[in-house]
Design a protein around this motif. Sequence first.
Motif, PDB file in Angstrom:
ATOM      1  N   GLU A 266       0.840  -1.209   0.000  1.00 12.86           N
ATOM      2  CA  GLU A 266       0.000   0.000   0.000  1.00 12.86           C
ATOM      3  C   GLU A 266       0.870   1.252   0.000  1.00 12.86           C
TER       4      GLU A 266
ATOM      5  N   ALA B 164      -4.116 -10.412  -3.397  1.00 13.35           N
ATOM      6  CA  ALA B 164      -4.718 -11.161  -2.284  1.00 13.35           C
ATOM      7  C   ALA B 164      -4.927 -10.283  -1.055  1.00 13.35           C
TER       8      ALA B 164
ATOM      9  N   GLY C 284      -1.945 -11.762   2.938  1.00 19.61           N
ATOM     10  CA  GLY C 284      -2.944 -11.589   1.885  1.00 19.61           C
ATOM     11  C   GLY C 284      -4.160 -12.430   2.224  1.00 19.61           C
TER      12      GLY C 284
END
Length: 249
Positions: free
Chosen positions: A98, A171, A210
């Motif tokens: 992220e 994921a 994930g």
Amino acid sequence: MKKLIAGNWKMNGSLAANETLIQGLLAGLANSAPSCDIALCVPSVYIAQVQSLLADSNAIAVGSQNVSQHENGAYTGDVSAEMLAEVGVRYSLCGHSERRQHQAENDTHVAIKAQRALMAGITPIVCVGETLSEREAEMAEVVVKRQLAAVIRLLGSSIDKIIVAYEPVWAIGTGRTATPEQAQQMHAVLRAQLQSATENADKIRLLYGGSMNAGNAAELLAQPDINGGLVGGASLKSADFLAIIAAAR
Ligand code: PGA
């Protein structure tokens, strides 16, 4: 090797919610001692609160979700490795996807972050992982190896002091988990890459992340090269996180 289950709260939480969550975790751990190491990577503003809620317990370590690549000085908003170490942080996520995506962190930044953490006595958890389009283009291994190579290049023989988290971007937070076979296959690739950099590669913990949850954790954690988990969504509910901890033997 002792497994590590690390929670990544991301930008979630509040003073009240954190307290409820930690109390739930401590109550669960009081009943059965965990056989793995446990860490919580919390938003920086909550590190002090979480440290104090955990004060009577040494079962859970506190981690940060990021660390500055700079040592100190005019970097408004950054938090340095020295500062994190001073308040007792033991692990720092470096290069979570992220942050690579939204904060434009590149492989070089991530490697420097890992180095800063290590120099301050913090264990970096270096995150690597391919996007869906990279996987579909059969570039997953190339991408993940490139991401790890940058860290190996900078750290040299200290590479054996890091933790690696393989988190396929497709994921994360999607409910779509890599199959145990897919995860193991990539972990084996990472292990082999580490083997060519250090004779201690077998002692480096490789976490899977994930959409790990109470239902799929045991099978993922049973894979030979999966040495723990980096858990986002399921770390926000004490019952779910405790179930993952129980699955890590
Ligand atoms: P998730 O997140 O478990 O919610 O997929 C994992 C992570 O981003 O570390």
